[in-house]
Design an enzyme around this catalytic site. Structure first.
Site, short mmCIF file in Angstrom:
data_model
loop_
_atom_site.label_atom_id
_atom_site.label_comp_id
_atom_site.label_asym_id
_atom_site.label_seq_id
_atom_site.Cartn_x
_atom_site.Cartn_y
_atom_site.Cartn_z
N ASP A 104 86.83 66.44 6.30
CA ASP A 104 87.33 67.48 5.56
C ASP A 104 88.09 68.28 6.75
O ASP A 104 89.01 69.20 6.63
CB ASP A 104 86.52 68.48 5.09
CG ASP A 104 85.98 67.83 3.69
OD1 ASP A 104 86.88 67.85 2.97
OD2 ASP A 104 84.98 67.70 3.49
N CYS B 256 79.85 62.87 11.59
CA CYS B 256 79.23 61.96 10.18
C CYS B 256 80.33 61.90 9.38
O CYS B 256 80.36 61.23 8.28
CB CYS B 256 78.05 62.71 9.82
SG CYS B 256 78.47 64.35 8.80
N GLU C 129 83.30 71.50 9.09
CA GLU C 129 84.37 70.45 8.65
C GLU C 129 85.48 71.76 7.99
O GLU C 129 86.36 71.10 7.54
CB GLU C 129 83.93 69.80 7.34
CG GLU C 129 83.05 70.66 6.46
CD GLU C 129 82.28 69.67 5.56
OE1 GLU C 129 82.67 68.73 5.33
OE2 GLU C 129 81.53 70.14 4.58
N HIS D 244 86.67 60.17 -1.64
CA HIS D 244 85.46 59.71 -1.78
C HIS D 244 85.12 58.31 -2.58
O HIS D 244 84.36 57.60 -2.44
CB HIS D 244 84.50 60.88 -2.69
CG HIS D 244 84.10 61.99 -1.67
ND1 HIS D 244 84.90 63.05 -1.39
CD2 HIS D 244 83.10 62.01 -0.86
CE1 HIS D 244 84.21 63.71 -0.68
NE2 HIS D 244 83.21 63.44 -0.11
#
Ligand code: PEP
Ligand code: MG
Length: 604
Positions: A486, A533, A462, A217
């Protein structure tokens, strides 16, 4: 704190260590956010933050000891990661750094320091941060008084180990970066996503760290802010001082310390080219995202922080395809209430002016637990497999209900969909849908304005198990959003935030592509929309492949949207579909990559 007054050092390594003289040096790392930054280094000094002091209630003692043990465990993990990074340094430096890091590790295993802190928490009922600080002060005093130069020099090691523990306990950003001079480049051992969220791109030109993987992240936050960044650069903090001239090349993954005038000039020119290209791409904002054979593609923006909304609008995003709501919980000591969340969401929905917003419920957990939540939960041994995302939301229904209430109310102001992360089985989504109904009735009784029909509720795909059971999930979902970050992590068992295995993180692995393909097929069979996404969606290298697999909705960091749009407009969908079929017949990811690159080369 003025790091100029410190001797240069690798963070976590005491001041007494011999270091090379400062001069031009080139380092390699992971280029995670493209662009070129040239500026003045600000070395983040891992100093001791202010610690709170309080007396624990007797019943809070056991939890505090546990919290302390988690901080120790985390420190051990940090040190072993730093040790393995040190292997990339020149031999002599590698041996020195490894020895010192081992000394720090020893201080964290059954040592006097640990026993002393445990005693202070258990017997004196001191909070862990204060206990560490006082135990360190005592030990440092005793060591410094010893008539032995070697032991006296260990004082720095003790202090350093203590600072690391306190930072881990506080789980706070190292420092406010807001006071730095314009054009500063941050160099740090590690920046958390919360630290990164505090960087103001108007002030900070870029950053580089020793630790961190390309799809974690922190990397995503860097791309979101449009900050050139290199992570995982071994030796970064050795022989560098605040004030040194630094170049960060976020595309090539290079950090150049104190470059020669020639190199500096060369990079100034490259930076000018990069800026010109960015300006030129802005002209694409107004043109439609259609392929050459006239198939429309929807390109939306991922938002990490509300302040990115202007960028999303500037690049002509057709909506917010993923609003990560984790920002609401970052850098604070309390939890955001319904009203606060509602106001923020409402403002976003209104500013999108009729374009849809897909708000994702909280995806936080494991190691990523935000400050106010951390105190309630232990860090699991395998954070990525632990109490994360919807698992946390279902365990703590109040947390989820508060978000659902804010989202339902915001949906009265414009199109809003609700997306649930880390869904693994239909029962979880049904549970959320039931909760949404209960929350809606509660809001109605309170007289709140709600939309005429409840928002669409979708599942992030994910987890490999979710992708493999996408047909069943499609029966309970209004839409799917494929989270490739993920999905790749869990399919290939590669920690997306770990630079040590970053080279194995492979979006083109056939297993990943088959899961994407199966999910897209399941969505089509159930006639529900599906988007991608994850970061793959924002990389033009993968655009032809994803479209070829049947994806028509992509959501990405706003800065990448023009690049992907340019690619969409150059390709022919029929050809891309045929080419995707050829690629899916391959079983070797190297071969798939070669086929994809050939196809992309033809597009120019
Ligand atoms: C993903 O996993 O691809 C995703 C979009 O979610 P995040 O990166 O926030 O985990
Ligand atoms: Mg995810």
């Amino acid at each position: 704190m003025n790091p100029r007054s410190d001797r240069p050092r690798e963070s976590g390594v005491p001041h007494s260590m011999p270091l090379p003289a400062t001069g031009p040096r080139n380092l390699r790392g992971l280029g995670v956010s493209s662009g070129i930054a040239i500026g003045v280094a600000h070395v983040v000094d891992a100093g001791t933050p202010q610690v709170p002091e309080y007396v624990l209630a007797p019943e809070a003692v056991a939890a505090e000891v546990k919290r302390f043990h988690h901080a120790v465990e985390k420190a051990r993990r940090q040190l072993s990661k730093l040790k393995s990074k040190a292997g990339a340094l020149p031999d002599a430096a590698a041996a020195d750094v490894a020895t010192l890091l081992e000394a720090h590790q020893a201080m964290l295993s059954g040592s006097r320091l640990i026993r002393g802190v445990e005693r202070r928490i258990a017997e004196d009922r001191q909070n862990a941060e204060a206990a560490v600080q006082q135990e360190i002060a005592l030990l440092a005093q005793r060591f410094a008084a010893m008539d032995d130069a070697y032991l006296a020099a260990r004082v720095d090691d003790i202090r350093e180990a203590g600072r690391r523990l306190i930072r881990n306990l506080l789980d706070r950003p190292f420092q406010a970066f807001s006071q730095l001079a314009e054009g500063s480049i941050i160099l740090a051992e590690e920046l958390s996503p919360a630290d990164t969220a505090l960087l103001d791109p108007k002030r900070i030109a870029g950053f580089a760290t020793v630790l961190g993987g390309a799809e974690g992240h922190t990397a995503i936050m860097a791309r979101a802010l449009g900050l050139p960044a290199v992570l995982g650069a071994a030796g970064l903090l050795t022989g560098v001082q605040t004030g040194d001239i630094i170049i960060v090349d976020g595309r090539a993954g290079r950090v150049l310390l104190n470059p020669t005038p020639d190199v500096l000039e060369e990079y100034r020119q490259r930076r000018a080219l990069w800026r010109a290209e960015r300006e030129q791409l802005k002209t694409l904002a107004a043109v439609p995202a259609v392929t050459r054979d006239k198939h429309a593609v929807t390109l939306q923006a991922n938002l990490e922080l509300p302040r990115e909304l202007d960028n999303a609008l500037e690049v002509g995003a057709a909506g917010i395809g993923l609003l990560r709501t984790e920002f609401l919980y970052m850098n604070r000591d309390d939890l955001p209430g319904e009203e606060e969340q509602y106001e923020i969401l409402r403002a976003l929905v209104e500013q999108m002016d009729g374009h849809p917003v897909t708000a994702r419920t909280l995806d936080i957990g494991g190691e990523k637990l935000a400050g106010p939540l951390r105190q309630h939960f232990a860090t699991p041994a395998n954070p990525a497999l632990g109490l994360r995302a919807i698992r946390l939301g279902l365990k703590e229904p109040k947390l989820l209900e508060t978000q659902l209430a804010a989202m339902l109310r915001a949906a009265a102001h414009g199109p809003l969909r609700i997306l649930v992360p880390m869904i693994c089985s239909p029962g979880e989504l049904r549970h959320v849908r039931d909760m949404m109904g209960i929350v809606a009735r509660r809001l109605q009784r309170r007289g709140e304005k709600l939309p005429d029909t409840l928002p669409k509720l979708g599942a992030m795909i994910e987890i490999p198990g979710a992708a493999l059971s996408a047909d069943a999930l499609a029966q309970v979902s209004d839409f799917f959003a494929i989270g490739t970050n993920d999905l790749i992590q869990y399919t290939l068992a590669i920690d997306r935030g770990d630079e040590q295995v970053a080279h194995l993180y492979d979006p083109l692995h056939p297993a990943v592509l088959r899961l994407v393909q199966f999910t897209v097929g399941a969505a089509a069979r159930a006639r529900i929309p599906v988007s991608v996404c994850g970061e793959m969606a924002g990389d033009p290298r993968y655009t032809a492949l994803l479209l070829g697999l049947g994806v028509r909705d992509l959501s990405m960091a706003p800065g990448n949207l023009p690049l992907v749009k340019r690619r969409v407009r150059t390709l022919d969908l029929e050809k891309a579909s045929r080419h995707a079929e050829t690629m899916m017949a391959e079983v070797d990811s190297g071969r798939i990559a070669a086929l994809l690159d050939d196809f992309n080369d033809l597009l120019g």
